[in-house]
Design an enzyme around this catalytic site. Structure first.
Site, PDB file in Angstrom:
ATOM      1  NE  ARG A  97      -0.701   0.289   4.419  1.00 26.08           N
ATOM      2  CZ  ARG A  97      -1.223  -0.845   4.884  1.00 26.08           C
ATOM      3  NH1 ARG A  97      -2.303  -1.341   4.345  1.00 26.08           N
ATOM      4  NH2 ARG A  97      -0.627  -1.476   5.870  1.00 26.08           N
ATOM      5  CB  CYS A  98       1.310   6.945  -2.113  1.00 27.65           C
ATOM      6  SG  CYS A  98       1.549   8.618  -1.496  1.00 27.65           S
TER       7      CYS A  98
ATOM      8  CD  GLU B 178       3.498   4.778   3.425  1.00 23.29           C
ATOM      9  OE1 GLU B 178       2.728   5.724   3.193  1.00 23.29           O
ATOM     10  OE2 GLU B 178       4.721   4.903   3.603  1.00 23.29           O
TER      11      GLU B 178
ATOM     12  CD  GLN C 262      -3.344   9.097   8.366  1.00 26.98           C
ATOM     13  OE1 GLN C 262      -4.227   9.014   7.520  1.00 26.98           O
ATOM     14  NE2 GLN C 262      -2.103   8.734   8.104  1.00 26.98           N
TER      15      GLN C 262
END
Lengths: 787, 158, 289
Positions: A373-374, A743, A226
């Protein structure tokens, strides 16, 4: 204070606001995506990794002789061999070190111990079974509380000066002001909760194809990454390869969700193997390997206290948090924040004081924590504050929606500085929650709930109103391994009026090839479908920190708008030249450049593009291109109001979602269709974590949740249907007013689901059920309820 | 053992090990990489292909079992240069994000709408309950399959 | 991820299949749907030396009513049972809940039965309906009542050289109904707890036959004889079913594990037994006598 989004460009340009169909679909619907495991290179070998069956053990010896002898095995790599090249350990993104292949001890079940390189992946797996490792088992530490208890065995005994298992201590806010506020409070409400360990589990696992060419000195590494640029720099530093000779190519990714941000031992071993053997080496992990060893998510033990007046006004917040970091501190997060952005835990509410105390411990588990996705731990923070506020509502006898309205930061208070130092940019929380409640029919539901209770039926309505902080981040505060969290965009317009846009961010399904083209289309009037977006190849894109923490739109999108505006400026000058007018008099609209007041005197952006190569005034540089590195002045703060309605079967504890309404505000929405898709996905993840998805360990440190039979991903059958609403308050500091949304739903929804089930049982005195809310836990809560 | 497997209408004959999984045969021997691998416990359905028209998880079928059978992969959905209605619908309805589960979802969807020309939301969810998606939350996948059913109404060219 | 090496033969007939199995003993396994066997082989929990593929044998894919029984051949897939109108109440109720739709396209009823997984659904259905398993060996064919067929977890009464060729489920003459209530964490998971209930209602409105069996709450699927005995001869009713449910809960031997505590599983047995019997009775009473 909401704005209605009307696209400013016509559909054929397809700028911001259009739900343009995705450019990337064409290849994906035909099965022509290029995912990591699709890659085949001439002479390529296959690597498989042997992993520890034990959570904590000394390695007495490794015998690879039988494995070496298998027909088709080219090499067997151990920690000893890696150590000879200084690669048995590697630095992590959190300033710690992590074993690449174990040498002295194994420190979690699933840790990498050895690797086999063979001509065929089936043969590699056969050879793994023949490697004999002599282990001396040690007691396993499976909770951070155990880790910090007196006399606990030291997990990282290889670190000089390491006494005990403490990883970090960190705090934010003002202890004195908070204590003072608590002293004056009418009521104090507390909550102890564990946000359990889960795992991003993108459908495509992690892997690498390393091709180190000893003749040219070029190392081309295809990587499920990523953050390809950051990875390239780190590879250069760790492997000692000159950075200009390293090319990282991140191809089509089958999801990321933060799982593809860390550097994994498999990447390093594959690269070393390719270097030593002189052939390309592919490593692609199995699902079990992915779940047992790669970057997990969450595992925060949290205690929160709210100081309130009798009317439910919050005066202060106190939080203590202990994180389970696994065997190596490998979180990918901004350097100065040991608990990510957890200190955003004051949430959507207006009060004066907060004190947040955090610490982390090593345990005999896989490393990680910042993932899935925190938003750098905002999932945990948001969960805690929303659960606390809900608890306060019950304790004080105030309706859960009402208590939020009483405490919201009001629209006229923005920009709003929180007690822990965040400056929220914009928002209208009361309008959002009001809309969500109206849509779900809140009043009628409360009436229905009361009637149902009289009949012994259990209905619950759960609310969560979250504020996110994304788009890391300003260089004065944010860096990862020293690299400032800027991002970039490079734009070149061709003679025929088409363009290529190159990005430092990297999509894993978010649709950047479409949305970023739409930004350029809005600024320059070139149709989005005429713009090619390039990303993932470090030789062909400008430097960026990558995609995670919902930062692509806030940072990369800003960079794109800025570079497009640079070109727009030059375009006006070229148009002025073509129209024989002053450049100050040139207006631009949807690809038409004209003299203000006389629109019939115009040229198109395509005319301008051609002129950039064929007809420029004396002294003007040819070409029409530029690059912009964007250093955001602040984070952006998307938010949302979620309402979940559940029914609980009192006899079994089974609960089902009857309805879910989700309102999101992410400022300006580039492509509403894509934004909604992101939200659907995030809501599903929240549902998954609240209902079934978790990783746990037994006393010996055996991982329960290391395959898809034990780590449960909901199917379409369990997953609720979602009703989406939106408002749109732009970010005042972002070039296009957008905030990022990837997110939000994962951050905000778990509390909504938990609040719903707790709400169904609140009249019985139930205040908390930890996630996942398995039916037996719900049933046990009903059985042991005070009333 | 020598087997002949017809993949998307083309016969492929060759020597295969009995233990070679059909998904690996398709990906590495036949060379079609649109069929994906997402797990190792027969749980995710990313490897779904049609064998004699029936959707199966190709990671849990041996290549030798497909001897003499006809396999359809995602690459076989397009016919005579025309996309299958399911492919059009997935793009039109934003039924894919990362695209990794998509081939399996589309094949199951295509098989469903052949049996059931107007599936309800529930029927679609039931049919795809053997296929996992991490990105979309399933909402638009369901919409896409229903839209494809509508587009491929009886009497229309498929 | 990949199985270890093995030999593979395709059997053209039951005789060939049995002969190949007899030759190899317990190192040889039959391959029908493979949806239980192959996953075990992929993680190398099972490492047979030889697989005998029975999928090409003619005459094993029948599903037909004959001699008062529904006869389901060895190659009938779960999906066919879902789609068929010939299945009985509790069978029809259970079929859609076996694994997931893709696995149901290949997995076979007979394969599941032979596998004897205590978390497998079909054996509870067969125990509740009093079905028989037909096995063929070199010496001929024998019919084994399901109660004797299931010996223990993953252990059947099959000899090393025998193959299940058919399962026979009795088709009641009188009104009948059934229900299979399965609590699973998600589609594709095994049952956390499941209850199979089968009732035959006699002409006088009392219960003529009763079958209650439980999944995943014991070392094997549990036939609750005590509940069955209390039901027979009585008219269907709420109190009766509650009594039977208590007996089912007492007969269950659940373990506390990640799926839930033993106490809670017992509670689910109690609740689902009551609900399944209620549904079974409703289905039976709705039929014309």
């Amino acid at each position: 204070m909401t704005t209605v989004e009307e696209p400013l460009t016509p559909p054929e340009i397809g700028g911001i606001g259009h739900s343009l169909k995705r450019h990337e679909d064409a290849r994906l619907i035909e099965g022509q995506g290029s995912f990591l495991d699709d890659l085949e290179l001439p002479g390529m070998l296959h690597m498989a990794i042997l992993r520890s069956p034990l959570a904590h053990a000394r390695i007495l010896g490794i015998d690879t002789s039988e494995a070496d002898a298998v027909d088709g095995v080219v090499a067997v790599v151990t920690g000893e061999l890696m150590a000879q090249h200084g690669l048995a350990w590697m630095p992590t993104l959190s300033g710690d070190t992590q074993a690449v292949l174990a040498t002295d001890k194994v420190r979690f079940q699933g840790q990498e111990v050895a690797a086999v390189v063979a001509t065929d992946p089936y043969v590699a797996e056969d050879a793994l079974e023949l490697i004999v490792v002599d282990y001396e088992e040690l007691p396993a530490i499976t909770t951070p509380q155990q880790a910090l208890a007196d006399g606990a065995p030291v997990i990282r005994d290889e670190k000089e000066g390491q006494e005990g298992n403490l990883v970090y201590e960190w705090e934010a806010g003002d202890a004195a002001a908070t204590d003072a506020a608590f002293a004056t409070a009418d009521r104090v409400v507390s909550l102890v909760t564990h946000y359990p360990r889960s795992h991003p589990a993108p459908l495509e696992t992690c892997g690498a194809v390393a091709d180190v060419n000893s003749v040219t000195g070029q190392a081309t590494i295809w990587l499920t990454s990523q953050a390809p640029h950051a990875h390239r720099t780190l590879f250069a530093m760790v492997a000692g390869l000159p950075e200009q000779n390293i090319r990282i190519i991140s191809p089509d990714l089958g999801g990321g969700f933060g799982n593809k941000v860390p550097i994994y031992p498999g990447y390093v071993v594959a690269t070393a193997a390719s270097l030593l053997l002189g052939t390309p080496v592919k490593w692609i992990e199995s699902r079990s390997e992915n779940l047992i060893s790669t970057g997990f998510a969450r595992d925060y033990h949290m205690e929160g206290e709210l100081a309130l007046t009798d009317e439910g006004r919050i005066l202060a917040l106190r939080v203590k948090m202990l994180s389970d970091q696994g065997a190596f501190f490998a979180d990918a997060q901004p350097t100065q924040f040991k608990a990510g952005l957890f200190h955003v835990v004051t949430g959507s509410y207006d009060f004066g004081a907060a004190h947040v105390v955090c610490s982390g411990a090593y345990t005999n588990k896989a490393p990680g924590g910042v993932a899935y996705r925190c938003s750098f731990r905002i999932t945990e923070a948001s969960f805690l504050i929303e659960r606390l506020v809900q608890t306060a509502a019950y304790e004080l006898g105030i309706d859960p929606a009402e208590i939020r309205f009483r405490n919201f930061i009001q629209p006229d208070q923005f920009p709003y500085e929180t007690p822990t130092g965040f400056v929220y940019d914009s928002g209208d929380y009361p309008t959002a929650l009001t809309m969500a409640l109206e849509s779900v029919g809140y009043e009628a539901l409360r009436t229905e709930q009361a009637e149902a209770r009289a009949e012994g039926r259990l209905i619950g309505i759960g609310i969560a109103h979250f504020t996110e902080a994304v788009g890391a981040g300003p260089s004065r505060q944010y860096d990862i391994a020293g690299l400032k969290m800027i991002d970039s965009a490079e734009l070149r317009v061709h003679p025929t009026g088409k363009a290529i846009l190159k990005l430092g961010v990297k999509t894993q399904g978010q649709g950047h090839e479409t949305t970023f083209a739409q930004i350029v289309a809005s600024e320059l009037g070139i149709p989005a479908t005429d713009i090619k977006v390039e990303h993932g190849d470090t030789d062909n894109t400008p430097y960026g920190l990558g995609t995670y923490g919902s930062r692509s739109t806030p940072v990369g999108g800003a960079a794109t708008a800025m570079v497009a505006r640079k070109l727009a400026g030059k375009a006006r000058e070229i148009a002025a030249h073509l129209l024989e007018a002053a450049s100050d008099d040139i207006e631009m609209e949807s690809g038409k450049l004209f003299v203000r007041g006389t629109p019939e005197r115009s040229v198109t952006i395509q005319d301008v593009a051609l002129a950039a190569y064929t007809n420029l005034p004396e002294g003007m540089e040819y070409g029409l291109e530029g690059v912009h590195y964007y250093d955001p002045p602040n984070l952006t703060y998307p938010y949302g109001s979620y309402v979940v309605v559940v029914e609980v079967d009192a006899e079994t504890g089974v609960w089902k979602v009857r309805r879910m309404v989700a309102l999101d505000d992410c400022g300006v929405r580039i492509n509403p269709m894509i934004v909604e898709g992101q939200i659907h996905g995030g809501l599903t993840e929240g549902f998954a974590m609240s209902s079934m998805q978790w990783i746990t360990f037994d006393e010996e440190g055996n991982c329960i949740g290391s395959n898809f039979m034990d780590y449960l991903i909901p199917t379409a059958w369990e997953t609720p249907r979602f009703e989406l609403l939106s408002t749109s308050v732009p970010s005042p500091h972002h070039p296009i007013g957008a905030k990022g949304v990837g997110e939000s739903a994962t951050v905000g929804s778990p509390a909504a689901f938990v609040n719903a089930v707790v709400d169904a049982l609140a009249h019985l005195g139930v205040r908390n059920i930890d996630m996942p809310m398995l039916p037996d836990r719900v049933w046990a809560a009903i059985q042991s309820a005070p009333s | 053992m020598e087997v002949t497997v017809t993949v998307n209408g083309a016969a492929h004959t060759g020597e295969v090990e009995p233990r070679l999984l059909l998904v690996d045969h398709i990906r590495r021997v036949v060379g079609l990489t649109g069929t994906h691998i997402g797990c190792d416990t027969t749980s995710c359905g990313a490897c779904t292909v049609l064998v004699d028209g029936t959707p199966v998880k190709s990671c849990t079928v041996l290549a030798v079992q497909a001897d003499g059978r006809s396999v359809t992969t995602v690459e076989g959905l397009k016919t005579n240069g025309q996309l299958h209605p399911i492919q059009e619908a997935f793009s039109a309805e934003h039924g894919l994000q990362c695209g990794f589960c998509t081939p399996g979802m589309m094949l199951v969807g295509a098989a469903l709408i052949e049996q059931n020309p107007a599936p309800s939301d529930e029927e679609v969810r039931w049919a795809i309950s053997g296929n996992l998606c991490r990105c979309t939350g399933y909402m638009n996948i369901v919409k896409a399959i229903q839209a494809a059913a509508g587009a491929a109404a009886p009497g229309e060219d498929q | 991820m990949f199985p270890s090496q093995f030999d593979y033969v395709v059997a053209a007939s039951v005789e060939e299949a049995i002969a190949a199995k007899a030759e190899g003993g317990d190192e040889t396994r039959f391959l029908a749907g493979g949806q239980s066997l192959l996953p075990m082989m992929k993680i190398r929990l099972a490492t047979p030396a030889k697989l005998v593929d029975i999928n090409r044998i003619a005459g094993l894919d029948h599903m037909e009513r004959a001699d008062g029984h529904l006869r389901v051949g060895a190659l009938v897939r779960h999906a066919q049972l879902v789609a068929s109108g010939d299945t009985l109440g509790v069978m029809a109720s259970a079929a859609p809940w076996v694994s997931d739709p893709l696995v149901r396209n290949l997995g076979t009823l007979c394969g599941s039965v032979a596998h004897c997984d205590p978390e497998g659904d079909w054996n509870s259905v067969l125990l509740a309906t009093g079905a028989d398993v037909v096995a063929r060996g070199p010496g001929g064919e024998r019919t084994i009542p399901i109660g004797s067929f299931i010996r223990g977890p993953f252990t059947s009464a099959l000899a090393d050289d025998e193959m299940v060729t058919e399962v026979r489920i009795p088709v009641p003459q009188d009104r009948s109904g059934g229900a299979y209530l399965k609590l699973e964490r998600k589609v594709g998971d095994y049952a956390t707890v499941a209850v199979a209930a089968h009732l035959v209602v006699a002409g006088d409105g009392t219960i003529g036959e009763a079958g209650v069996a439980l999944t995943s709450v014991g070392p094997s699927n549990v036939k609750v004889t005590a509940a069955e005995q209390v039901l027979v001869g009585q008219p269907p009713g709420e109190e009766l079913f509650a009594e039977a449910a208590e007996l089912a809960a007492a007969a269950a031997e659940p373990r506390s594990d990640v799926r839930g505590t033993a106490d809670w599983k017992r509670q689910v047995v109690r609740t689902y037994t009551r609900r399944a019997l209620t549904a079974a009775a409703a289905e039976a009473m709705a039929q014309a006598s």
